[in-house]
Design a protein around this motif. Structure first.
Motif, PDB file in Angstrom:
ATOM      1  N   PRO A  61      -2.873   1.452  -5.288  1.00  0.00           N
ATOM      2  CA  PRO A  61      -3.150  -0.080  -4.724  1.00  0.00           C
ATOM      3  C   PRO A  61      -4.031  -0.342  -3.732  1.00  0.00           C
ATOM      4  O   PRO A  61      -3.797  -2.201  -4.101  1.00  0.00           O
ATOM      5  N   THR A  62      -3.935   0.726  -3.320  1.00  0.00           N
ATOM      6  CA  THR A  62      -5.661  -0.023  -2.114  1.00  0.00           C
ATOM      7  C   THR A  62      -6.647  -0.321  -2.725  1.00  0.00           C
ATOM      8  O   THR A  62      -6.907  -1.357  -2.443  1.00  0.00           O
ATOM      9  N   THR A  73      -0.106  -9.846  -2.942  1.00  0.00           N
ATOM     10  CA  THR A  73      -1.361  -9.543  -1.665  1.00  0.00           C
ATOM     11  C   THR A  73      -2.186 -11.108  -2.346  1.00  0.00           C
ATOM     12  O   THR A  73      -2.498 -11.446  -0.643  1.00  0.00           O
ATOM     13  N   VAL A 107      -6.966  -2.311  -5.093  1.00  0.00           N
ATOM     14  CA  VAL A 107      -6.132  -3.498  -5.831  1.00  0.00           C
ATOM     15  C   VAL A 107      -6.131  -4.420  -5.541  1.00  0.00           C
ATOM     16  O   VAL A 107      -6.952  -5.627  -5.241  1.00  0.00           O
ATOM     17  N   VAL A 108      -5.731  -4.200  -3.806  1.00  0.00           N
ATOM     18  CA  VAL A 108      -5.492  -5.077  -2.820  1.00  0.00           C
ATOM     19  C   VAL A 108      -7.104  -5.316  -2.847  1.00  0.00           C
ATOM     20  O   VAL A 108      -7.461  -6.456  -2.434  1.00  0.00           O
ATOM     21  N   ASP A 142      -2.199   3.914 -10.167  1.00  0.00           N
ATOM     22  CA  ASP A 142      -2.080   4.459  -9.326  1.00  0.00           C
ATOM     23  C   ASP A 142      -2.509   4.513  -7.954  1.00  0.00           C
ATOM     24  O   ASP A 142      -2.605   5.727  -6.635  1.00  0.00           O
ATOM     25  N   LEU A 195       0.582  -1.294   0.021  1.00  0.00           N
ATOM     26  CA  LEU A 195      -0.090   0.055   0.164  1.00  0.00           C
ATOM     27  C   LEU A 195       0.938   1.169   0.095  1.00  0.00           C
ATOM     28  O   LEU A 195       0.479   2.451  -0.138  1.00  0.00           O
TER      29      LEU A 195
END
Lengths: 213, 213
Positions: free
Chosen positions: B177-178, A184, B180-181, B175, A169
């Motif tokens: 990543p949160t 992940t 995506v996770v 842009d 993150l």
């Protein structure tokens, strides 16, 4: 009758040890394949899944056979039900080792491990392998001190799992969504592997003390 | 003796229906909480997990009690073992609904759903809810046509799961990543929920036909 049941119980125990050994070798190879992008080794782990599944099914049949022939008392039934749950968890651990190997295969010839996380995943893999080793020892020796060792390893694993998310993150991987997805999933697979090891350890504890905590 | 066992079997069936109904309401609320960032509803799902767990444990105890009192024959034992596996899968489905609710809670007041995936996750949630509904019907009526409906819904779910990764691995979320996770985990939770529903449907099929396919 009691002696026959004790003998059956030892047979169940031996089978659990045998499956746990295969799971140990499977997570060992999966971790190594994941770390070094070794696609041949990854294939080997994926192919080996069937053997674990077949042994777990055979153990379920044995358990049912024991229940049918020996009419065990309630406390023995709990042991047999525990054996069924342990075999299900071991089978699931085998699946998770396969999933880790599959990540390595999908990304080949690239590495599935994002830069900056190689060491963390190597440590997660080592912890999973250690947990599997301890599980083999626990199932073989029924030594209760191994149970707390497995729990401690799982605590370390959970810390690393949290650390993976911190790193992912952060903005360093922002230009690489594939790396974020792989990290992940791989982290989640490692964490679940540890959870199942703890579940099995809890069943052994139940066996030894007569109660689940 | 046979009649007593049939009665016990109906009791097991009723309990499985009861747990499946709670799971259905749980995934319904989790999907809604996830879609609308409703943190109060998310908390409700998380708190409700204990009830599902307690009912699953009570069902395991009932099963062990039936095995101990009624000395069932081998085919009946397989049913009881199937009931244990079904209760474990239902419990796990409850856990997954909780995980989805937790994602909604963690990101509150932000949305856990990345832009561009809202519709996909709404559809995944609907599929999970439909699968849970079909499962309640299947466990209640033992109507085999429901089994293929559950399998078809799971195929649709797997397609959406693949679609999430396609979108996530496109550069649109690069842009964030949160996002995506969250998308990776949420999609995995939905997919596993469906897998467990299919597992339960397979056990019912085994019950009806005498063999697992």
């Amino acid at each position: 009758m009691r002696e026959v049941f004790q003998q059956s119980l030892r047979e169940v125990q031996d089978r659990l040890v045998q499956i746990a050994e295969l799971v140990e070798s499977s997570i060992q190879s999966a971790t190594s394949a994941f770390g070094s992008s070794d696609v041949a080794l990854a294939e080997q782990v994926i192919d080996g899944g069937e053997e674990i599944e077949a042994l777990a099914s055979a153990l379920d049949e044995l358990t049912i056979d024991i229940l049918a022939r020996q009419q065990p008392v309630a406390s023995d039934l709990r042991l047999m039900v525990g054996a069924l749950r342990m075999s299900a968890s071991l089978e699931r651990m085998g699946d998770l080792a396969q999933h880790i190997a599959q990540l390595a295969r999908y990304r080949y010839p690239e590495s599935a491990i994002p830069e900056g996380l190689k060491k963390t995943f190597a440590r997660m893999g080592r912890l999973d392998v250690q947990m599997a080793e301890k599980l083999v020892t626990l199932l073989r020796t029924m030594d209760p001190s191994t149970i707390s060792e497995i729990r401690n390893l799982d605590d370390d694993l959970d810390e690393l799992h949290a650390k993976v998310f911190e790193k992912v993150l952060g903005d360093r991987l922002a230009d690489n969504p594939t790396a974020v997805v792989d990290a992940t999933l791989a982290s989640r697979y490692h964490e679940r592997f540890g959870d199942h090891a703890v579940n099995i350890a809890k069943y052994v504890q139940f066996f030894l003390s007569g109660q689940l905590d």
